[in-house]
Enzyme design. Structure first.
Site, mmCIF file in Angstrom:
data_model
loop_
_atom_site.group_PDB
_atom_site.id
_atom_site.type_symbol
_atom_site.label_atom_id
_atom_site.label_comp_id
_atom_site.label_asym_id
_atom_site.label_seq_id
_atom_site.Cartn_x
_atom_site.Cartn_y
_atom_site.Cartn_z
ATOM 1 N N LYS A 237 0.857 -1.184 0.000
ATOM 2 C CA LYS A 237 0.000 0.000 0.000
ATOM 3 C C LYS A 237 0.894 1.234 0.000
ATOM 4 C CE LYS A 237 -3.240 2.747 2.709
ATOM 5 N NZ LYS A 237 -3.868 2.984 4.018
ATOM 6 N N GLN A 238 0.635 2.149 -0.935
ATOM 7 C CA GLN A 238 1.465 3.329 -1.058
ATOM 8 C C GLN A 238 0.625 4.525 -1.481
ATOM 9 O OE1 GLN A 238 3.836 5.434 -0.209
ATOM 10 N NE2 GLN A 238 5.358 3.816 -0.624
#
Length: 351
Positions: A237-238
């Site tokens: 997740k970014q």
């Protein structure tokens, strides 16, 4: 497509018609119905982990597509219950959180031990749970920014979680300890048959230089992703990239290469996001971008724009929380479905 184009506004043509050449899509492992077979089958993931991943990828409105839509609700700790749930106090109720993920057609819900503890018996069989292992709490005064463990991997397993999630603040003074803790936790989760999701966030005041904030720079977030997949994350997740050149702007920070800026990226948001995908083992580990804070009336357009960039870059999906739960359930469901519609729309292709 008309509705999506309208939501993209003046950026519609630039986002929907763009053809990426910096890193061609043919170099990537792209999402699809057989993604687990192409990406994970020959890895060290056990059959139990593959089964848990299949449960994630085959659930909800995006089930079987190779894309994922996840509802994350850990902001009650990360920001405070008031900051998170005052706009819609229904979500102080943990069962309402899980209900929103189910009604919204999500692949999974990522949330706290407390929420899952209240919802486990009634909901664990209805949607995959992702137990968030660590958090940054802001009641300590003066505020510090450190991810600390709130529970154990075994506890997540006992709650019926299909996966575990954790955050590392890369660049912070505490990051090396966090890397070790999360690597150990992810190893244990894999041993128990659960998949792993890593929030790869940057946190250091020195990452702001001459008024420019590089916490969401493509080159720095890409390196955070690269470390994340190294320690066993199955999904990264970014934040969506907002700029580039952090390595060049911040004195003495790591190493980079001129090719990153001269040939492998451009200023186009799809190319910046593709650099994040490239750092996730060229797409063999899925990249999901975060939906960000709720802005009110523009939330739907912002969420759809992020989904279009992620999909066209070769990403795996979106994880959107506050934009969905800080409004009545029907509107939250509508927003989640709009995000999912981007990934279900075959006319929106990988650039």
């Amino acid at each position: 497509m008309v509705a999506i184009s309208n939501l993209l506004g003046d950026d519609a043509q630039a986002l929907l018609d763009y053809e990426a050449t910096a890193i061609p899509k043919e170099r990537l492992t792209l999402p699809g119905p057989d993604f687990i077979e192409r990406s994970m089958m020959n890895s060290d993931r056990s059959p139990q982990v593959l089964r848990s991943l299949a449960g994630l990828y085959n659930h909800g409105r995006l089930g079987g597509s190779g894309y994922v839509s996840i509802l994350p609700v850990d902001q009650g700790i990360e920001h405070s219950g008031a900051a998170s749930f005052a706009p819609n106090i229904d979500y102080f109720d943990p069962l309402k959180i899980v209900d929103l993920a189910i009604e919204g057609g999500c692949n999974a819900v990522a949330t706290t031990f407390g929420v899952l503890g209240m919802a486990s018996r009634s909901h664990a069989h209805r949607i995959p749970f992702i137990a968030k292992l660590n958090h940054n709490e802001l009641l300590t005064y003066p505020n510090t920014f450190d991810q600390i463990m709130f529970g154990s991997v075994q506890q997540a397993y006992d709650l019926g979680a299909a996966g575990v999630g954790a955050t590392i603040y890369f660049g912070s003074e505490e990051s090396r300890r966090q890397i070790q803790e999360v690597a150990d936790a992810f190893e244990e989760a894999h041993q128990l048959g659960m998949f792993t999701v890593l929030w790869c966030y940057l946190r250091n005041n020195d990452f702001k230089v001459d008024g420019v904030d590089y916490h969401a720079a493509a080159d720095l977030t890409g390196q955070a992703n690269h470390i994340g997949v190294t320690i066993g994350a199955d999904i990264i997740k970014q934040k969506l990239p907002e700029n580039n050149g952090g390595f060049k702007a911040i004195p003495g920070l790591g190493k980079t290469h001129d090719l990153v800026y001269d040939e492998l990226t451009t200023d186009h948001p799809i190319d910046l996001c593709r650099w994040q995908v490239a750092n996730c083992y060229m797409g063999r580990i899925g990249l999901i971008n975060s939906g960000g804070a709720s802005s009110g009336a523009t939330d739907l357009a912002e969420a759809v724009r992020t989904a279009v960039i992620n999909k066209r870059a070769g990403g795996t999906g979106l994880i959107s929380g506050r934009k969905a739960f800080q409004r009545p359930m029907a509107e939250g469901v509508e927003l989640l479905n709009a995000i999912q519609d981007v990934y279900l729309d075959d006319s929106i292709t990988v650039a």
